[in-house]
Scaffold this motif. Structure first.
Motif, PDB file in Angstrom:
ATOM      1  N   ALA A 385       0.880  -1.122   0.285  1.00 29.41           N
ATOM      2  CA  ALA A 385      -0.591   0.059  -0.113  1.00 29.41           C
ATOM      3  C   ALA A 385       1.155   1.228  -0.025  1.00 29.41           C
ATOM      4  O   ALA A 385       0.511   1.902  -0.508  1.00 29.41           O
ATOM      5  N   LEU A 386       1.945   1.483   0.477  1.00 24.84           N
ATOM      6  CA  LEU A 386       2.954   2.317   1.076  1.00 24.84           C
ATOM      7  C   LEU A 386       3.737   2.715  -0.214  1.00 24.84           C
ATOM      8  O   LEU A 386       3.727   3.469  -0.899  1.00 24.84           O
ATOM      9  N   ALA A 391       4.147   5.304  -5.409  1.00 22.32           N
ATOM     10  CA  ALA A 391       3.754   6.050  -7.367  1.00 22.32           C
ATOM     11  C   ALA A 391       2.677   7.098  -6.969  1.00 22.32           C
ATOM     12  O   ALA A 391       2.603   7.459  -8.203  1.00 22.32           O
ATOM     13  N   TRP A 392       1.113   7.015  -6.233  1.00 27.42           N
ATOM     14  CA  TRP A 392       0.300   7.878  -7.091  1.00 27.42           C
ATOM     15  C   TRP A 392       0.813   9.103  -6.393  1.00 27.42           C
ATOM     16  O   TRP A 392       0.088  10.249  -6.670  1.00 27.42           O
ATOM     17  N   HIS A 468      -6.823   2.298  -7.838  1.00 27.33           N
ATOM     18  CA  HIS A 468      -4.929   1.575  -8.057  1.00 27.33           C
ATOM     19  C   HIS A 468      -4.684   2.437  -9.377  1.00 27.33           C
ATOM     20  O   HIS A 468      -5.385   3.030 -10.463  1.00 27.33           O
ATOM     21  N   ARG A 469      -3.399   2.931  -8.887  1.00 27.32           N
ATOM     22  CA  ARG A 469      -2.747   3.262 -10.236  1.00 27.32           C
ATOM     23  C   ARG A 469      -2.041   2.338 -10.414  1.00 27.32           C
ATOM     24  O   ARG A 469      -0.787   2.421  -9.892  1.00 27.32           O
ATOM     25  N   ASP A 521       3.956  -4.075 -10.801  1.00 29.10           N
ATOM     26  CA  ASP A 521       4.208  -4.864  -9.276  1.00 29.10           C
ATOM     27  C   ASP A 521       4.120  -3.509  -8.593  1.00 29.10           C
ATOM     28  O   ASP A 521       4.330  -3.692  -7.495  1.00 29.10           O
ATOM     29  N   TYR A 522       3.365  -2.207  -8.360  1.00 27.79           N
ATOM     30  CA  TYR A 522       3.149  -1.194  -7.765  1.00 27.79           C
ATOM     31  C   TYR A 522       1.793  -1.241  -6.866  1.00 27.79           C
ATOM     32  O   TYR A 522       2.060  -0.198  -6.562  1.00 27.79           O
ATOM     33  N   SER A 523       1.277  -2.226  -7.336  1.00 31.59           N
ATOM     34  CA  SER A 523       0.451  -1.560  -6.635  1.00 31.59           C
ATOM     35  C   SER A 523      -0.209  -3.692  -5.983  1.00 31.59           C
ATOM     36  O   SER A 523       0.557  -4.096  -6.438  1.00 31.59           O
ATOM     37  N   TYR A 524      -1.388  -3.073  -5.482  1.00 31.53           N
ATOM     38  CA  TYR A 524      -1.041  -4.635  -4.691  1.00 31.53           C
ATOM     39  C   TYR A 524      -2.899  -5.418  -4.916  1.00 31.53           C
ATOM     40  O   TYR A 524      -3.684  -4.577  -4.393  1.00 31.53           O
ATOM     41  N   ALA A 525      -2.632  -6.312  -6.195  1.00 29.09           N
ATOM     42  CA  ALA A 525      -3.961  -6.686  -6.955  1.00 29.09           C
ATOM     43  C   ALA A 525      -3.619  -7.743  -7.380  1.00 29.09           C
ATOM     44  O   ALA A 525      -2.059  -8.233  -7.733  1.00 29.09           O
TER      45      ALA A 525
END
Length: 834
Positions: A385-386, A391-392, A468-469, A521-525
């Motif tokens: 998440a961090l 990234a966001w 998500h970004r 792999d910058y998001s969690y999904a």
């Protein structure tokens, strides 16, 4: 034994201020107990009743402001105090017990040379096993520590220590820190000392490990110095303590502990045997993780345990990111994070025991509940998440917010609201809205691609609620080599995608061979592949240019197996086809680990397991052949380890053991010898005499553990009975590490019939053991002694019934909830996802 509730902590923090502790420990009084005298200087803001915590073997004397108190006022672990307004002094003299479970003051005698070491692990509520304290994180205080130690010992603590007369060591007073961060480690340490940035640095281990620490000392210190310098580039607050020691200690339950000025690590990080570069990378990441805690956790500390994620998620993120930035000694750390740590988070987040990264304070009413949240969510999901947050909102803005947080709350305590306010001061983005979506919710979103060839667009279909970004990777086959893929374009997009959420991502040109959501792999999904992309992956996954992208695709396949959307055998076939060409060691290790530990051992019916082991044997044999030229010793070592674990006949392993090496290398060092013996024990190809001879060859702590594992693995009713008695019988209690080793050896899929009678015995025996020995052994029993091989409806019904009817220690209850949910999932996978 009562645990501290949040309401009690709030009331006590409002009533009093802990000004200073003077603690004297005497480690010369015997093998079972030590002396503890504590003088607490504190101030009551008003008259009122409260308590101080202590878990002694014997409470000898208590005085409050010079007046004696009745030791009988100590009920369970609480000594009642009636206070008047103003300054007070509480003096407590007690005899305390050493621990063999890694809690409180752990005592260990090295079987190699007979030397003894002790160290503290005071996390959450275990300071009261060492000395009397107002044991909660928001009652920070200055600690002055004096330790009397045997001749020849060195005492390490949070501050610089000096030896005086009669074996008395005095540590420099600490700045204000929380009770759980006080640390002491004593024994005849082997030490390597240096200085950096004007501060003394040191690394320490048992004397028997001295040659191995010396061999790696420069690597460890180089990583330490680089991280220290990099954090000073990132953080405006300087390192807040007077020294930096790192002690590698025996039988440590966690990976490490962030005690300010004295970080303790499990001493398996002092490598006695050959290891891979990814294992060295893991050690480096843990060093970086713990150093990040010096600021986030030690300088600024949570107010209550609902915010433990602020400690762990931040350190996890900074550990991986900083190692990537400050050294080129290791591969991309985020690949290893993607295939190991994120899988831990995804699994935890899909169980009934899931919780938000940042739970509501009411959801963590006491320390027993808080202890359950040290899991893949607080570490891996929170770090993910961090990473998405950075990234966001941008790294520059993120670090500006962090530095504001340190400046506002240094040497104090802070909450999630404080953290978000600090971030909000550095950006115009809605960080409070981001937190509501990411930190206060549970579960994993799923992202799937929908390609419209007529319009030349891709729509990202989301199951879930979080924004998500992400990057969308678009790949074509290489015209020169159709087994390789080339990146056509990588498009950054937000999910939801914009006003009305009706637009798609434009993909001009022909239909791509492979579309990868969350590329990088910058998001969690969880992500899915469309049918054509999966066909490409099966044929050319190892031909994807970047390892982080390959990690995303392998994780997609892993999740599809777990969700019943991909047959386990299809995953094995993909591994068989692609791993012989894979270049990233972290990916090889992650894929082989899932294929062996989950698919072969749990997801496939027993009748299908031999074919899976044969496939893994063939695959690892190919990897061994591929590395015969010595070009990739880490890959070869990984392949040898998994070949050993998958072997279904003893012949090859017996030959290696007799020769002392694998033909062409590597030599069978202690780790590999015990690994071979453990597999031969499962196969019934060794006996007690062979195990005893190997232990005589390697009479170390790891040798004792290896022998315990082998003895428990023998396919003999008497051996199983003896192992069960050692685990649960209540005679001489095993140390935490010997308990784990014995439990690891006991259950073997090949021995299902032999151990069938023990499956129903596990539940009542583990329940009694947990009640008798406490949270650390309860966790080990639920993690390692659970019959994971028993994947059938009867085993599930048995566990569910016990869970519903028995009174369980919270640590064991949580482990059983998770194990039974994994069992349900394995049954669904075996039945084809139904």
């Amino acid at each position: 034994m009562p645990v501290l509730t949040r309401d009690e902590a709030v009331a006590r923090a409002a009533l009093l201020q802990a000004d200073r502790y003077q603690v004297e420990l005497d480690l010369t009084t015997g093998h079972e107990t030590f002396g503890s005298t504590t003088l607490i200087h504190f101030t009551a803001r008003a008259a009122g009743d409260t308590f101080v915590e202590l878990k002694p073997a014997e409470l000898r004397a208590v005085t409050l402001d010079g007046e004696p108190l009745d030791p009988g006022l100590l009920v369970d672990n609480r000594l009642a105090l009636r206070l008047t307004e103003g300054a007070h002094e509480l003096r407590v003299e007690a005899v305390m017990r050493y621990s063999r479970t890694g809690e409180g003051m752990h005592r260990f005698t090295d079987p190699t040379d007979g030397e003894t070491y002790v160290y503290s692990q005071l996390f959450m509520e275990d300071v009261q096993r060492l000395f009397a304290a107002f044991d909660q994180p928001d009652l920070k205080s200055v600690f002055e520590l004096t330790v009397t130690a045997p001749e020849g010992w060195t005492v390490l603590a949070n501050g610089i220590t000096e030896r005086g007369a009669d074996g008395r060591w005095t540590a420099a007073p600490t700045p204000p820190i929380s009770t759980y961060l006080v640390a002491v480690a004593a024994g005849p340490w082997h030490s390597v000392r240096t200085e950096h940035a004007g501060l003394p640095f040191g690394i320490h281990c048992r004397r028997s490990l001295a040659p191995y620490l010396d061999a790696d000392a420069e690597e460890i210190l180089d990583v330490t110095r680089r991280c220290f310098d990099r954090y000073h580039e990132k953080f405006s607050e300087p390192y807040p303590f007077d020294s930096y020691d790192q002690a590698f200690v025996p039988e440590f339950n966690a990976g490490a502990m962030e005690n300010p000025g004295l970080v303790t690590f499990r001493d398996e990080f002092v490598y006695r045997s050959a290891v891979t570069v990814t294992e060295r990378q893991t050690r480096a990441m843990v060093i970086a993780h713990e150093m990040a805690h010096m600021w986030f956790g030690d300088l600024v500390t949570l107010k209550w345990w609902d915010d433990i994620w602020l400690n762990e998620s931040f350190a996890e993120y900074m550990g991986y990111q900083t190692i990537n930035e400050c050294t080129d000694r290791y591969p991309d750390t985020w690949v290893d994070f993607g295939v190991v740590r994120k899988a831990w988070g995804y699994d935890a987040d899909q169980r009934p025991s899931t919780h938000p990264v940042a739970p509501d304070p009411e959801a963590v009413p006491d320390t027993a509940a808080a202890l359950l949240n040290f899991d893949g969510i607080s570490y891996a999901k929170g770090a993910s998440a961090l990473r998405q947050l950075v990234a966001w909102m941008g790294e520059k803005e993120f670090l500006a917010g962090i530095n504001t947080h340190f400046a506002r709350h240094k040497f104090g305590n802070a909450t999630l609201a404080d953290f978000l306010d600090s971030l909000a001061s550095a950006t115009e983005r809605d960080v409070h809205g981001w937190a509501a979506a990411w930190l206060r919710t549970t579960g994993v979103d799923t992202l799937a691609p929908a390609y419209d060839p007529a319009a030349g667009t891709l729509t990202v279909e989301r199951t879930g609620t979080r924004p998500h970004r992400i990057a969308v990777g678009v790949y074509d086959r290489d015209l020169a080599d159709p087994e390789q893929l080339t990146l056509r374009t990588r498009i950054t997009t937000d999910v939801p995608g914009g006003p009305g959420e009706s637009g798609g991502v434009p993909l001009p040109g022909p239909r791509p061979a492979l579309v990868v959501l969350n590329d990088g792999d910058y998001s969690y999904a969880k992500v899915r592949l469309d049918a054509e992309s999966w066909e490409t992956a099966v044929r050319s996954l190892s031909g994807i240019p970047e390892p982080i992208t390959r990690a995303v695709v392998w994780n997609a396949a892993r999740d599809m197996v777990r969700d019943g959307e991909l047959a386990p055998t299809a995953y094995l076939d993909a591994a068989r086809a692609q791993l012989p060409h894979e270049r990233d060691l972290a990916l090889v290790q992650g894929v082989l680990g899932f294929a062996a530990g989950q698919i072969a051992d749990r997801c496939l019916a027993p009748a299908d397991r031999p074919a899976a082991l044969a496939l893994l044997t063939d695959l690892t044999r190919d990897l061994i052949r591929r590395t015969e030229d010595g070009s990739d010793p880490g890959l070869r070592l990984t392949a040898v380890r998994h070949f050993i674990d998958a072997a279904d006949r003893p012949g090859t392993l017996q030959g290696w053991l007799a020769e002392g090496e694998v033909p062409g290398g590597p030599e069978l060092d202690p780790e590999l010898r015990w690994r071979v013996l453990a597999r031969l024990a499962v196969l019934g190809a060794v006996d007690e005499d062979t195990i005893a001879a190997e232990l005589a060859r390697d009479p170390s702590a790891t040798g004792e553990q290896g022998a315990a594992r082998c003895r428990a693995a023998l396919p003999d009713p008497a051996a199983k009975k003896a192992a069960w008695e050692r685990l649960f019988g209540g005679g001489e209690d095993l140390s935490n590490y010997l308990f784990t080793a014995t439990a690891q050896g006991f259950w073997q899929p090949e021995q299902a019939e032999l151990v069938r009678e023990y499956v129903p015995r596990f539940y009542p025996d583990a329940t009694e053991l947990a009640a008798r020995r406490g949270a650390a052994i309860a966790d080990a029993a639920g993690r390692y002694a659970f019959p994971v091989h028993a994947v059938d409806t009867d085993a599930l019904a048995l566990g569910e019934r016990h869970l519903a009817e028995a009174e369980l220690l919270p640590a064991l209850r949580r482990k059983l909830i998770d194990q039974l949910d994994d069992l349900r999932r394995a049954l669904r996978v075996r039945s084809g996802g139904r």
